[in-house]
Design an enzyme around this catalytic site. Structure first.
Site, PDB file in Angstrom:
ATOM      1  N   ASP A   4      -9.293 -10.193 -17.736  1.00 27.71           N
ATOM      2  CA  ASP A   4      -8.154 -10.375 -16.825  1.00 27.71           C
ATOM      3  C   ASP A   4      -7.192  -9.188 -16.944  1.00 27.71           C
ATOM      4  O   ASP A   4      -6.174  -9.143 -16.242  1.00 27.71           O
ATOM      5  CB  ASP A   4      -7.465 -11.727 -17.034  1.00 27.71           C
ATOM      6  CG  ASP A   4      -6.934 -11.918 -18.435  1.00 27.71           C
ATOM      7  OD1 ASP A   4      -7.164 -11.048 -19.305  1.00 27.71           O
ATOM      8  OD2 ASP A   4      -6.277 -12.956 -18.686  1.00 27.71           O
ATOM      9  N   SER A   5      -7.540  -8.205 -17.779  1.00 27.35           N
ATOM     10  CA  SER A   5      -6.865  -6.900 -17.745  1.00 27.35           C
ATOM     11  C   SER A   5      -6.977  -6.325 -16.327  1.00 27.35           C
ATOM     12  O   SER A   5      -6.215  -5.429 -15.950  1.00 27.35           O
ATOM     13  CB  SER A   5      -7.499  -5.934 -18.755  1.00 27.35           C
ATOM     14  OG  SER A   5      -8.907  -5.916 -18.618  1.00 27.35           O
ATOM     15  N   ASP A  33     -13.289 -13.653 -18.014  1.00 26.47           N
ATOM     16  CA  ASP A  33     -12.068 -14.229 -18.591  1.00 26.47           C
ATOM     17  C   ASP A  33     -11.572 -15.371 -17.723  1.00 26.47           C
ATOM     18  O   ASP A  33     -11.420 -15.190 -16.499  1.00 26.47           O
ATOM     19  CB  ASP A  33     -10.957 -13.168 -18.600  1.00 26.47           C
ATOM     20  CG  ASP A  33     -10.762 -12.516 -19.946  1.00 26.47           C
ATOM     21  OD1 ASP A  33     -11.335 -12.991 -20.944  1.00 26.47           O
ATOM     22  OD2 ASP A  33     -10.013 -11.524 -20.000  1.00 26.47           O
ATOM     23  N   LYS A  84     -14.527 -16.473 -21.305  1.00 31.15           N
ATOM     24  CA  LYS A  84     -13.689 -16.175 -22.470  1.00 31.15           C
ATOM     25  C   LYS A  84     -12.352 -16.873 -22.314  1.00 31.15           C
ATOM     26  O   LYS A  84     -11.779 -16.853 -21.221  1.00 31.15           O
ATOM     27  CB  LYS A  84     -13.493 -14.662 -22.621  1.00 31.15           C
ATOM     28  CG  LYS A  84     -12.556 -14.293 -23.784  1.00 31.15           C
ATOM     29  CD  LYS A  84     -12.690 -12.842 -24.204  1.00 31.15           C
ATOM     30  CE  LYS A  84     -11.940 -11.845 -23.397  1.00 31.15           C
ATOM     31  NZ  LYS A  84     -10.483 -12.043 -23.280  1.00 31.15           N
ATOM     32  N   GLU A  87      -8.465 -17.551 -24.383  1.00 31.19           N
ATOM     33  CA  GLU A  87      -7.579 -17.095 -25.450  1.00 31.19           C
ATOM     34  C   GLU A  87      -7.097 -18.283 -26.265  1.00 31.19           C
ATOM     35  O   GLU A  87      -6.755 -19.322 -25.716  1.00 31.19           O
ATOM     36  CB  GLU A  87      -6.378 -16.347 -24.848  1.00 31.19           C
ATOM     37  CG  GLU A  87      -6.793 -15.072 -24.126  1.00 31.19           C
ATOM     38  CD  GLU A  87      -5.615 -14.242 -23.617  1.00 31.19           C
ATOM     39  OE1 GLU A  87      -4.444 -14.611 -23.874  1.00 31.19           O
ATOM     40  OE2 GLU A  87      -5.878 -13.216 -22.957  1.00 31.19           O
ATOM     41  N   GLU A  95      -8.155  -9.037 -31.284  1.00 30.18           N
ATOM     42  CA  GLU A  95      -7.362  -7.954 -30.677  1.00 30.18           C
ATOM     43  C   GLU A  95      -6.134  -7.640 -31.508  1.00 30.18           C
ATOM     44  O   GLU A  95      -5.332  -8.524 -31.833  1.00 30.18           O
ATOM     45  CB  GLU A  95      -6.948  -8.337 -29.242  1.00 30.18           C
ATOM     46  CG  GLU A  95      -6.098  -7.230 -28.599  1.00 30.18           C
ATOM     47  CD  GLU A  95      -5.965  -7.307 -27.090  1.00 30.18           C
ATOM     48  OE1 GLU A  95      -6.630  -8.151 -26.452  1.00 30.18           O
ATOM     49  OE2 GLU A  95      -5.183  -6.494 -26.537  1.00 30.18           O
TER      50      GLU A  95
HETATM   51  O1  KIV Z   1      -8.845  -8.657 -20.454  1.00 31.54           O
HETATM   52  C1  KIV Z   1      -9.446  -7.859 -21.197  1.00 31.54           C
HETATM   53  O2  KIV Z   1      -9.828  -6.745 -20.797  1.00 31.54           O
HETATM   54  C2  KIV Z   1      -9.673  -8.254 -22.562  1.00 31.54           C
HETATM   55  C3  KIV Z   1     -10.095  -7.195 -23.536  1.00 31.54           C
HETATM   56  C4  KIV Z   1      -8.931  -6.350 -23.879  1.00 31.54           C
HETATM   57  C5  KIV Z   1     -10.728  -7.771 -24.751  1.00 31.54           C
HETATM   58  O3  KIV Z   1      -9.507  -9.381 -22.898  1.00 31.54           O
END
Ligand code: KIV
Length: 262
Positions: free
Chosen positions: A49-50, A88, A118, A120, A187
């Site tokens: 989600d970056s 994510d 994924k 968090e 992280e």
């Molecule tokens: O959103 C993302 O790109 C991430 C990575 C930094 C692990 O979660």
């Protein structure tokens, strides 16, 4: 360059840890990037989600929606061959209850064709990880600096810097490993804490700003390739595409203006 011979799976990840083979994870957000990552032989493509920060112009990951993630994950899946694709789950799509998380994860898996989701969180996500895992979903956990909590942390800051905070992160890692996660992203935590976690848990640890002793490493596409305005201190750039792209656009503009092109 070593291309993958076989499709990465959840079992490959575990076998890699047991064989001490380092895993390479990289983010990607569209089809051509996924294809390039695939040609370069990455094990896992993470549709992080970056996305919100590197491609959509937000200053955190919080505004990213499930629809955004699904749109980009489906594009990545169209470009992959052997890499495992992780999507994510974005802020607000899974924190409320295990049932909410299942609904989001099922939608993502069914409609994008990706392999895993994924989420968090550590100990407080134990029930959710167990719920998804028991229903056949491959879950990657993400602990330490969890960007969806940036407002609570007061910024993108290193986590686990004192013994009490380090112990909480250690217990988070134990918890996600024991409740069914297939891997965990660590992280921005101290290197020695990441090393201790890696030695203690059965599932692979994938580090970003967590030192060299993790079972694998992940980087954000834009940081690795020098596309970001500024990289985080722990993220190396292996190219300077920002400069190359602006030079190319600048040169072409010049050529159009002076009549050299077309
Ligand atoms: O959103 C993302 O790109 C991430 C990575 C930094 C692990 O979660």
């Amino acid at each position: 360059m070593t291309q993958l011979k076989k499709r990465t799976t959840a079992s490959t990840l575990l076998a890699d840890k047991q064989a001490q083979r380092k895993q390479v994870w990289l983010t990607a957000y569209d089809t051509p990037s996924a294809t390039l990552a695939e040609i370069a032989g990455v094990d896992v493509i993470l549709v992080g989600d970056s996305l919100g920060m590197v491609s959509l112009g937000f200053d955190s990951t919080i505004p990213v929606s499930l629809e955004d993630m699904m749109h980009h994950t489906a594009a990545v899946v169209r470009g992959r061959d052997k890499a495992w694709v992780v999507c994510d789950l974005p802020f607000g799509s899974y924190q409320q209850s295990p049932e909410q998380a299942f609904e989001a994860a099922a939608k993502v898996l069914q409609q994008t064709g990706c392999d895993a989701v994924k989420i968090e969180g550590g100990q407080h996500m134990a029930a959710t990880i167990a719920f998804l895992s028991e229903r056949g979903i491959a879950v990657v956990a993400h602990i330490g600096l969890t960007p969806q909590s940036v407002k609570k942390f007061g910024g993108f800051k290193k986590q686990g810097g004192n013994p009490k905070a380090a112990e909480v992160i250690f217990q988070d890692a134990m918890s996600v490993s024991q409740t069914g996660a297939v891997a965990v992203v660590l992280e921005c935590i101290p290197d020695d804490l990441a090393a201790r976690i890696t030695a203690a848990i059965e599932i692979p640890t994938i580090g970003i700003g967590a030192g060299k002793d993790c079972d694998g490493q992940v980087l954000v596409w834009h940081d690795l390739l020098g596309l970001s305005e500024k990289n985080p201190p722990f993220a190396p750039a292996y190219a300077n595409l920002r400069e190359q792209i602006t030079n190319a656009i600048g040169q072409w503009s010049e050529d159009v203006r002076t009549g050299k092109q077309p």
